[in-house]
Design a protein around this motif. Structure first.
Motif, PDB file in Angstrom:
ATOM      1  N   VAL A  16       0.788  -1.170  -0.072  1.00  0.00           N
ATOM      2  CA  VAL A  16       0.035   0.037   0.040  1.00  0.00           C
ATOM      3  C   VAL A  16       0.819   1.346  -0.021  1.00  0.00           C
ATOM      4  N   THR A  17       1.812   1.299   0.808  1.00  0.00           N
ATOM      5  CA  THR A  17       2.728   2.412   0.810  1.00  0.00           C
ATOM      6  C   THR A  17       3.456   2.713  -0.173  1.00  0.00           C
ATOM      7  N   ILE A  18       3.922   1.671  -0.922  1.00  0.00           N
ATOM      8  CA  ILE A  18       4.644   1.901  -2.407  1.00  0.00           C
ATOM      9  C   ILE A  18       3.519   2.248  -3.317  1.00  0.00           C
ATOM     10  N   ALA A  19       2.274   1.645  -3.177  1.00  0.00           N
ATOM     11  CA  ALA A  19       1.382   2.155  -4.292  1.00  0.00           C
ATOM     12  C   ALA A  19       0.894   3.671  -4.192  1.00  0.00           C
ATOM     13  N   VAL A  20       1.024   4.078  -2.933  1.00  0.00           N
ATOM     14  CA  VAL A  20       0.586   5.487  -2.446  1.00  0.00           C
ATOM     15  C   VAL A  20       1.482   6.427  -2.973  1.00  0.00           C
ATOM     16  N   PHE A  21       3.119   6.066  -2.810  1.00  0.00           N
ATOM     17  CA  PHE A  21       4.039   7.021  -3.290  1.00  0.00           C
ATOM     18  C   PHE A  21       3.881   6.918  -5.002  1.00  0.00           C
ATOM     19  N   ALA A  22       3.833   5.729  -5.427  1.00  0.00           N
ATOM     20  CA  ALA A  22       3.585   5.558  -7.196  1.00  0.00           C
ATOM     21  C   ALA A  22       2.609   6.648  -7.603  1.00  0.00           C
ATOM     22  N   TRP A  23       1.677   6.525  -7.084  1.00  0.00           N
ATOM     23  CA  TRP A  23       0.478   7.011  -7.451  1.00  0.00           C
ATOM     24  C   TRP A  23       0.929   8.800  -7.243  1.00  0.00           C
ATOM     25  N   PHE A  24       1.374   9.109  -6.196  1.00  0.00           N
ATOM     26  CA  PHE A  24       1.782  10.624  -6.181  1.00  0.00           C
ATOM     27  C   PHE A  24       2.905  11.269  -7.142  1.00  0.00           C
ATOM     28  N   PHE A  25       3.765   9.875  -7.356  1.00  0.00           N
ATOM     29  CA  PHE A  25       4.869  10.041  -8.471  1.00  0.00           C
ATOM     30  C   PHE A  25       4.245  10.250  -9.930  1.00  0.00           C
ATOM     31  N   VAL A  26       3.481   9.651 -10.136  1.00  0.00           N
ATOM     32  CA  VAL A  26       2.994   9.647 -11.554  1.00  0.00           C
ATOM     33  C   VAL A  26       1.818  10.748 -11.709  1.00  0.00           C
ATOM     34  N   ARG A  27       1.130  11.226 -10.638  1.00  0.00           N
ATOM     35  CA  ARG A  27       0.164  12.220 -10.655  1.00  0.00           C
ATOM     36  C   ARG A  27       0.832  13.442 -10.176  1.00  0.00           C
ATOM     37  N   GLY A  28       1.794  13.794  -9.753  1.00  0.00           N
ATOM     38  CA  GLY A  28       2.236  15.055  -8.966  1.00  0.00           C
ATOM     39  C   GLY A  28       1.285  15.530  -8.325  1.00  0.00           C
ATOM     40  N   VAL A  89      18.779  20.414 -16.158  1.00  0.00           N
ATOM     41  CA  VAL A  89      19.478  19.727 -15.244  1.00  0.00           C
ATOM     42  C   VAL A  89      19.307  20.004 -13.676  1.00  0.00           C
ATOM     43  N   ASP A  90      19.444  21.354 -13.426  1.00  0.00           N
ATOM     44  CA  ASP A  90      19.708  21.828 -12.093  1.00  0.00           C
ATOM     45  C   ASP A  90      18.162  22.296 -11.426  1.00  0.00           C
ATOM     46  N   VAL A  91      17.019  21.688 -12.247  1.00  0.00           N
ATOM     47  CA  VAL A  91      15.675  21.938 -11.328  1.00  0.00           C
ATOM     48  C   VAL A  91      15.762  21.051 -10.182  1.00  0.00           C
ATOM     49  N   ASN A  92      15.172  21.689  -9.054  1.00  0.00           N
ATOM     50  CA  ASN A  92      15.362  21.043  -7.750  1.00  0.00           C
ATOM     51  C   ASN A  92      14.250  19.944  -7.416  1.00  0.00           C
ATOM     52  N   PRO A  93      14.522  18.945  -6.646  1.00  0.00           N
ATOM     53  CA  PRO A  93      13.803  17.817  -6.589  1.00  0.00           C
ATOM     54  C   PRO A  93      12.184  17.847  -5.844  1.00  0.00           C
ATOM     55  N   ALA A  94      12.265  19.059  -5.188  1.00  0.00           N
ATOM     56  CA  ALA A  94      10.724  19.392  -4.600  1.00  0.00           C
ATOM     57  C   ALA A  94       9.671  19.530  -5.646  1.00  0.00           C
ATOM     58  N   LEU A  95      10.519  20.429  -6.596  1.00  0.00           N
ATOM     59  CA  LEU A  95       9.666  20.919  -7.804  1.00  0.00           C
ATOM     60  C   LEU A  95       9.341  19.819  -8.808  1.00  0.00           C
ATOM     61  N   MET A  96      10.436  18.812  -9.071  1.00  0.00           N
ATOM     62  CA  MET A  96      10.125  17.706  -9.884  1.00  0.00           C
ATOM     63  C   MET A  96       9.088  16.769  -9.219  1.00  0.00           C
ATOM     64  N   ALA A  97       9.144  16.755  -8.147  1.00  0.00           N
ATOM     65  CA  ALA A  97       8.104  15.781  -7.282  1.00  0.00           C
ATOM     66  C   ALA A  97       6.569  16.104  -7.485  1.00  0.00           C
ATOM     67  N   LYS A  98       6.415  17.610  -7.787  1.00  0.00           N
ATOM     68  CA  LYS A  98       5.212  18.038  -7.907  1.00  0.00           C
ATOM     69  C   LYS A  98       4.903  17.949  -9.521  1.00  0.00           C
ATOM     70  N   LEU A  99       5.616  17.530 -10.300  1.00  0.00           N
ATOM     71  CA  LEU A  99       5.132  17.622 -11.600  1.00  0.00           C
ATOM     72  C   LEU A  99       4.642  16.315 -11.818  1.00  0.00           C
ATOM     73  N   PRO A 100       3.592  15.896 -12.686  1.00  0.00           N
ATOM     74  CA  PRO A 100       3.330  14.749 -13.044  1.00  0.00           C
ATOM     75  C   PRO A 100       4.194  14.106 -14.180  1.00  0.00           C
ATOM     76  N   VAL A 101       4.377  12.729 -14.083  1.00  0.00           N
ATOM     77  CA  VAL A 101       5.348  12.041 -15.002  1.00  0.00           C
ATOM     78  C   VAL A 101       4.876  12.497 -16.619  1.00  0.00           C
ATOM     79  N   ALA A 102       3.829  12.459 -16.896  1.00  0.00           N
ATOM     80  CA  ALA A 102       3.589  12.756 -18.254  1.00  0.00           C
ATOM     81  C   ALA A 102       4.086  14.249 -18.623  1.00  0.00           C
TER      82      ALA A 102
END
Ligand code: HEC
Length: 154
Positions: A16-28, A89-102
């Motif tokens: 469930v934890t992995i799925a929740v992380f994956a969901w947020f990762f894909v969706r941003g 290349v220098d975009v920060n990880p916090a911003l990258m996490a908010k952007l959906p994968v697509a």
């Protein structure tokens, strides 16, 4: 028996934890937009950063077209390379996490295209080929803009 159940529970929680992380990762960090598009919700400074990058992409596209029109392939290569992968290349990880994968993969493919365009100009490809490459890339600009908007929250 109890041990087995506990092990099963641990596995279920882990999945469930992995799925929740994956969901947020894909969706941003997204929500429904105000005009039928999807909205990426960002801090004001993050939105400004992305919009600044966008204006650089527009300026570079204009320079490429003008360079081709003037037969100045050095200018074409330099303008395209300025918005290539190195600029992303220098975009920060916090911003990258908010952007959906697509969103991210479309954005990165535009930067890659710009490097390819610069290389094609260096190799002396014809104006028609270079314009064709730019046109393909700009259909990605159009595609992304028709699907996404940005919203700033503070
Ligand atoms: C992965 C998605 C994506 C791609 C690819 C993309 N854009 Fe954008 N762009 C956006 C979003 C989202 C906005 C904000 C739109 C809104 O909030 O209404 C934007 C805004 C802009 C703006 C307005 C900037 C400002 O200061 O308000 C310009 C200009 C722009 N893009 C140019 C381009 C050009 C040129 C390309 C292609 C070479 C491109 N964009 C590719 C997502 C993208």
């Amino acid at each position: 028996m109890l041990k087995n159940r506990l092990a099963l529970l641990a596995i279920v929680l882990w999945v469930v934890t992995i799925a929740v992380f994956a969901w947020f990762f894909v969706r941003g960090n997204t929500e429904a937009g105000t005009d039928g598009r999807n909205t990426v919700v960002l801090a004001a400074s993050e939105r400004n950063l992305i919009l600044g990058e966008m204006r650089a992409l527009l300026a570079a596209s204009q320079q490429v077209v003008q360079g081709i029109q003037q037969g100045d392939m050095k200018r074409v290569a330099e303008s395209a390379r300025a918005v290539g992968m190195a600029s992303a290349v220098d975009v920060n990880p916090a911003l990258m996490a908010k952007l959906p994968v697509a969103f991210k993969s479309l954005g990165m493919s535009v930067h890659r295209d710009m490097d390819d365009l610069a290389q094609a100009a260096d190799k002396g490809k014809s104006s028609a080929e270079l314009l064709g490459m730019l046109s393909n890339t700009m259909s990605k600009c159009v595609g992304c803009h028709s699907g996404w908007q940005l919203k700033a929250v503070q």
